[in-house]
Each structure stands twice: as C-alpha cells, then as structure tokens.
Design an enzyme around this catalytic site. Structure first.
Site, PDB file in Angstrom:
ATOM      1  N   LYS A 210       0.843  -1.201   0.000  1.00  0.00           N
ATOM      2  CA  LYS A 210       0.000   0.000   0.000  1.00  0.00           C
ATOM      3  C   LYS A 210       0.881   1.255   0.000  1.00  0.00           C
ATOM      4  O   LYS A 210       0.686   2.158  -0.791  1.00  0.00           O
ATOM      5  CB  LYS A 210      -0.908  -0.038   1.228  1.00  0.00           C
ATOM      6  N   GLU A 216      10.448  -4.675   4.734  1.00  0.00           N
ATOM      7  CA  GLU A 216      10.551  -6.075   4.313  1.00  0.00           C
ATOM      8  C   GLU A 216      10.268  -6.197   2.817  1.00  0.00           C
ATOM      9  O   GLU A 216      11.000  -6.865   2.065  1.00  0.00           O
ATOM     10  CB  GLU A 216       9.537  -6.943   5.080  1.00  0.00           C
ATOM     11  N   GLY A 272      -4.892  -1.965   4.965  1.00  0.00           N
ATOM     12  CA  GLY A 272      -4.071  -3.093   4.511  1.00  0.00           C
ATOM     13  C   GLY A 272      -4.735  -4.436   4.762  1.00  0.00           C
ATOM     14  O   GLY A 272      -4.807  -5.298   3.877  1.00  0.00           O
ATOM     15  N   ARG A 273      -5.257  -4.632   5.974  1.00  0.00           N
ATOM     16  CA  ARG A 273      -5.838  -5.941   6.321  1.00  0.00           C
ATOM     17  C   ARG A 273      -7.236  -6.131   5.742  1.00  0.00           C
ATOM     18  O   ARG A 273      -7.859  -7.166   5.961  1.00  0.00           O
ATOM     19  CB  ARG A 273      -5.833  -6.123   7.833  1.00  0.00           C
ATOM     20  N   GLU A 358      -4.851  -6.789  14.685  1.00  0.00           N
ATOM     21  CA  GLU A 358      -4.353  -5.471  14.289  1.00  0.00           C
ATOM     22  C   GLU A 358      -5.516  -4.469  14.313  1.00  0.00           C
ATOM     23  O   GLU A 358      -5.315  -3.280  14.524  1.00  0.00           O
ATOM     24  CB  GLU A 358      -3.691  -5.521  12.896  1.00  0.00           C
ATOM     25  N   HIS A 389      -5.502 -33.732  17.530  1.00  0.00           N
ATOM     26  CA  HIS A 389      -4.425 -34.580  18.016  1.00  0.00           C
ATOM     27  C   HIS A 389      -3.273 -33.761  18.583  1.00  0.00           C
ATOM     28  O   HIS A 389      -2.166 -34.262  18.721  1.00  0.00           O
ATOM     29  CB  HIS A 389      -3.947 -35.507  16.895  1.00  0.00           C
ATOM     30  N   LYS A 509       9.279  -0.567  14.109  1.00  0.00           N
ATOM     31  CA  LYS A 509       9.815  -0.219  12.781  1.00  0.00           C
ATOM     32  C   LYS A 509      10.861   0.875  12.915  1.00  0.00           C
ATOM     33  O   LYS A 509      11.930   0.817  12.292  1.00  0.00           O
ATOM     34  CB  LYS A 509       8.686   0.330  11.884  1.00  0.00           C
TER      35      LYS A 509
HETATM   36  O1  F6P Z   1       2.101  -4.199   9.919  1.00  0.00           O
HETATM   37  C1  F6P Z   1       1.721  -2.903   9.633  1.00  0.00           C
HETATM   38  C2  F6P Z   1       1.227  -2.742   8.241  1.00  0.00           C
HETATM   39  O2  F6P Z   1       1.089  -1.385   7.990  1.00  0.00           O
HETATM   40  C3  F6P Z   1      -0.075  -3.489   7.967  1.00  0.00           C
HETATM   41  O3  F6P Z   1      -1.186  -2.818   8.407  1.00  0.00           O
HETATM   42  C4  F6P Z   1      -0.011  -3.639   6.493  1.00  0.00           C
HETATM   43  O4  F6P Z   1      -0.924  -4.597   6.043  1.00  0.00           O
HETATM   44  C5  F6P Z   1       1.427  -4.050   6.327  1.00  0.00           C
HETATM   45  O5  F6P Z   1       2.136  -3.274   7.281  1.00  0.00           O
HETATM   46  C6  F6P Z   1       2.007  -3.847   4.962  1.00  0.00           C
HETATM   47  O6  F6P Z   1       1.965  -2.522   4.559  1.00  0.00           O
HETATM   48  P1  F6P Z   1       2.171  -2.107   3.053  1.00  0.00           P
HETATM   49  O7  F6P Z   1       1.088  -2.729   2.254  1.00  0.00           O
HETATM   50  O8  F6P Z   1       2.105  -0.619   3.037  1.00  0.00           O
HETATM   51  O9  F6P Z   1       3.522  -2.612   2.618  1.00  0.00           O
END
Ligand code: F6P
Length: 547
Positions: A210, A216, A272-273, A358, A389, A509
């Site tokens: 987003k 990452e 995002g979620r 979240e 199990h 972060k």
């Molecule tokens: O973990 C925090 C967060 O902002 C989530 O809400 C989001 O889904 C994820 O990081 C990834 O963010 P982006 O889509 O901006 O890379």
C-alpha cells in the site's frame, strides 16, 4: 461521526450484563439444552447461504437480548451507516473505511469527499482482468519471449496474508500450469526458497505494498530485481516484463523503477488488512481468473449487504461479534480458536490474526481515554482434524475457557471414499463433546476405577459456534471473510475504538531503522540503547561472519 456514546461500562446494557453474568455464569449447556428441546434450531440462523449455529454458547434469551441492547446503546447501526456512507471513521488517520466499496456492483454509488469511488474501483478491476487474461493465455511474454509460468507475490501483512490465504483457499479453482509463491519475511530464506527452482525468464513478481515503503517488501523487491537482472543478462529493460506493482503511491512505484503502466492502484480508504478485494488480490485473480475473482467479490458484497440491512438479532456478524464480547469481557476468555474443517483453509487462522488483532488490539477509545475492559482476544487455530491430536486436549480439559469457531462445508471439493463423512462426523462430535462433556457418573458407569474417574471426566460447557456452508467456492470464501470483517467492526464499535489504525506497529519499525546501521557499519557504533540491547548488538557484531 459526532454522536456522543456513553462510556462502555456506564451503558445500561453493560451494567445489566454484569449483573446477569453473575446469575448465569455457572449455568451448564446441558441444562440449557434440557430445558429447551428446540434450542438447537432456535439458535441457528442462516443468511446468504451461510448457516451459523450459535446454540452451543453459554447464553440465555436474556443474555442475547442484553447483548443486542448493548449493540443499540453503542450506536452500532449509526457506525455501520457511517462506514457505508464513506465517513472518515478511521479517526486517527482521518480516513474513510471503504473496503465495502471494493465489492460494490457497477452502478452503485459510494462517496468519498463527494466523489463516487465505485467507477474507479471497476476501472482497476477491468485493468486487472485484462492483465490476468494476457498472463493466463500466454500473450504476455517475458523479456526473452517466453510466457509467464511463475508468479511471486512480494508483500507483508495485509499485502501478503490475504493473497496467500485466498490462493490456498481457492487452489482447487486455480490455474495449475502457473506456480504461485508468496514472499513476505525479510529473512532471506523466504526469498531464496521461493525462487530457488524458478526460471527468471518465466517469472513475474507482483510487488504489493500500500505504502511502497515497507522495509521487508522493499528489501525483497530489491533482491527480486537483482535476481531477475542477474538471470537475464543484466538488461534493466527486463524489469518492465517481469515486475508489476500494486500500491496507492504511483510516485514511489516509479522511483523503484516500475513503469506506472504496470501498476494497479488502490486507495487510502482501503486498510491493509481489508485489501484482499482491491488490486492486492491480483495474484488471486491470476490464479482463479477474472470470473472467479468477481464471484469472490460478489460473495463479499452479499455479506456486506446482509450486515448493512439485517436486523441485529438475525445478523450473523453482529451475533458473532457480540458473543465474542460476552466471552472476552464477562467470562475473561483470552483467546478464540478458529478451526476450519477444510484443508484448503489452512492459512485462514493466520489471516484472521491480522484482521482481528491489528484491528482491535487497542488500549484506548476513540477519544483517547483508556478502554475499560479487555479488547481483542488472541485468535489462533489450525485445520481440523489435526488440532484434535494436539491442542484440543487443553480445550476439552484445560483450565481456560476457549470459545471456538468450527467452520465446515457440506460438500467435499475432492470427494474421496469416506473421507468427507468422517471429517464432518468429527466436527459434530467435537462440538457435542465440548458442550456436554462426560459426567463423573457416566465415567463411573463405564467401569472406570475411582482413582481414574477425575482424569476421564469432561466438564463440558465449552462454547462453540458452528459455521456451515454448502461448498468452499470463491463466492463462499468472500462471505466467510466478510463475516469476520464485520464481526470485528461490531466489536470495535462496542469498545468505541478505532479498528482501522495500527499505531502499535510503528515503534518497532522506527527502532529497527535505527539499529540497521549499528549492525551493518564497519566502524564500531556508539550505542545508546539499554544495556541489554547494547550487549545483544555488540555480541552480534562480534560473532557475525562478515561477507
Ligand atoms: O504491519 C503494519 C502494516 O502497515 C499493515 O497494516 C499492512 O498490512 C502491512 O504493514 C504492509 O503494509 P504495506 O502494504 O504498506 O507494505
């Protein structure tokens, strides 16, 4: 939204629920069923093809009445209307919350800042469909002229969990000649394992973010770029044929080196979620095709409409949300187990973890004051029957109360001998055992020696929901996800929290950004952390093998 809502614990329904809980907390499901032979049918409700049996919950009609009153006193109806009207209900980020617009049919009108967003949603869907058709048909060629046979989605959080969950859930409907992989972790093992057997000339990367700033994702995207360029002779022109981006930020996509013609847009009013139905679902559409993706959206939309219009007493997400509040805030249950009896839903609990925790893992209300009761419980789970199990022992005989959601489908996607009947028999057996257990008298009557009796007693009274649908299809998956999304919304409204921000992920972060140069730089850094963190960094620097 300006309506002033009373503090949660001051609401009359809350006070009444506290008093009521004292009266009913020891009531056993055995008694509730014995005194009402029709309870099973009475406390089962169906909507848009999804059946919810909530009869095996520790509730009376009075409990349900008070929970529904709590929803009214919490202005749930007004909050729902505000979301669907495009009001900026994500107050701390000053944003509308309109994932429901992503699945609104063509011709609908949903306004953000006076502008109807539905036409732009469908324009992106059409662009995605055109792209997916070209990839799936082989018309889109890689840099060396070969068709795409591998798709790797790079993203994290909502930009990964939705895509990977949906891909796994709908694998049965996927195009098997394309290999799908998902890379999320900054741990290089994730990227290396995902790509080790792939040919760059046949591989497409979808960089899903987003913000297009997430550490990452950007790190993995850079590694992907190097991997493609190394594999294809270093010609930067290859990027255009092997990378597409999904983002809200065209400038950052362009700065990364991806042509914005190969970018699929979404908007800041999509959390995002909650983004699976946006272009973040590009890998899903590639896997199941544009028609399958539209069926998924249609499923979501049906549940959205149910949530928006159904009376609360028959409203599936509202009922599930309220039952969750009952256990979390009155019984003190700390977790909820989600147990899909469907192997294809193996990533569904992980997906729900971000959605629920979240969203509602918050300690202050919308006005910034502390919440007066526990908010989001911890969600976890595994597909049945594997969990039986391992951890079910604790659910049946442990000392904690763990409400469970059982999810099952009438039809098997891969009918195989007796498998599906056996699977379903286990669903029914587990919820029956959890509810009714086995008394000491029953255990003794089986001839168990006295000393062993306590070990073999099942107290029962363990609450469960059973969610049943005909068959796992794209449409059903949409309904199921929307059911949980709106259950989360319901709970957030009761707790008066902002379910759509995620400030709690920020501090880690920021600190990581500060520590990265401290672990990478050749020169010994001046460390200003606490003594534990300083010493961990020093040990790592001393021990690491410098490349
Ligand atoms: O973990 C925090 C967060 O902002 C989530 O809400 C989001 O889904 C994820 O990081 C990834 O963010 P982006 O889509 O901006 O890379």
């Amino acid at each position: 939204m300006t309506a002033v809502i009373q503090a949660l614990t001051a609401r009359p329904a809350w006070k009444a629920l506290e008093a009521h809980h004292q009266k009913v907390r020891d009531l056993h499901l055995r008694e509730l069923f014995a005194t009402d032979p029709k309870r099973g049918a009475r406390l089962t409700t169906e909507a848009v093809g999804v059946t919810l049996d909530y009869s095996k919950n520790r509730v009376t009609d009075e409990t349900l009445g008070l929970l529904l009153q709590l929803a009214e006193e919490s202005s749930l109806r007004a909050r729902i209307d505000a979301m669907f009207r495009g009001e900026k209900i994500n107050r701390t980020e000053d944003r509308a919350v309109l994932h429901v617009a992503l699945r609104a049919p063509k011709g609908a009108s949903i306004l953000v800042d006076g502008q109807n967003v539905v036409p732009q949603v469908h324009a992106v869907l059409d662009k995605m469909a055109d792209f997916c058709n070209r990839i799936r048909s082989g018309a889109w060629k890689g840099h060396t002229g070969k068709p795409i046979r591998n798709v790797v989605n790079i993203g994290i959080g909502g930009s990964d969990l939705g895509p990977v969950m949906a891909y796994e859930a709908l694998k049965h409907y996927s195009m098997r000649s394309i290999t799908f992989r998902f890379v999320s972790n900054v741990d290089g093992n994730d990227f290396v394992e995902a790509t080790r057997d792939l040919d760059p000339s046949e591989t497409l990367f979808i960089i899903s973010s987003k913000t297009f700033t997430t550490l990452e994702t950007m790190t993995n995207a850079q590694s992907a770029r190097s991997w493609v360029l190394e594999g294809l002779g270093g010609d930067a022109g290859a990027v255009a044929r092997h990378f597409v981006a999904v983002s809200t930020d065209a400038a950052k996509v362009s700065a990364f080196g991806i042509d914005t013609a190969n970018m699929f847009e979404f908007w800041d009013w999509v959390g995002g979620r909650y983004s699976l139905c946006s272009a973040i679902g590009l890998s899903t559409m590639l896997a199941i095709g544009p028609d399958g993706f539209r069926a998924l959206l249609h499923g979501f939309h049906q549940m959205d409409e149910h949530f928006r219009t159904a009376p609360f007493e028959r409203n599936l997400p509202v009922l599930m949300g309220l039952l969750g509040i009952w256990y979390s805030d009155f019984f003190g249950a700390q977790t909820v187990a989600v147990l899909p009896y469907e192997q294809y839903l193996k990533r569904f609990p992980a997906y729900l973890q971000q959605l629920t925790m979240e969203s509602n893992g918050k300690h202050v209300t919308l006005d910034g004051t502390g919440v007066a009761c526990p908010t989001a419980p911890i969600y976890w789970g595994e597909p049945g029957t594997n969990g039986q199990h391992s951890f079910y022992q604790l659910i049946h005989q442990g000392t904690r109360l763990i409400p469970c959601d059982f999810i099952a489908f009438v039809e098997a996607l891969n009918p195989l001998g007796r498998h599906h009947d056996i699977l379903m028999a286990n669903v029914f057996a587990q919820t029956e055992a959890l509810a009714f257990g086995k008394t000491p008298e029953q255990v003794k009557a089986e001839g168990t020696p006295d000393w062993l009796v306590p070990h073999r007693v099942f107290e029962g009274n363990r609450p469960t929901n059973t969610i049943l649908a005909q068959r796992l299809t794209p449409e059903t998956l949409g309904k199921l996800v929307a059911l949980y999304e709106h259950g989360v919304f319901t709970q957030g409204a009761i707790w008066s929290i902002d379910s759509f921000d995620q400030w709690g992920v920020e501090l880690g972060k920021v600190l990581a950004q500060r520590i990265i140069p401290e672990v990478e730089n050749e020169a010994e850094p001046d460390l200003g952390h606490d003594s534990s963190t300083n010493s961990l960094i020093r040990s790592y620097r001393r021990l690491k093998v410098r490349s």
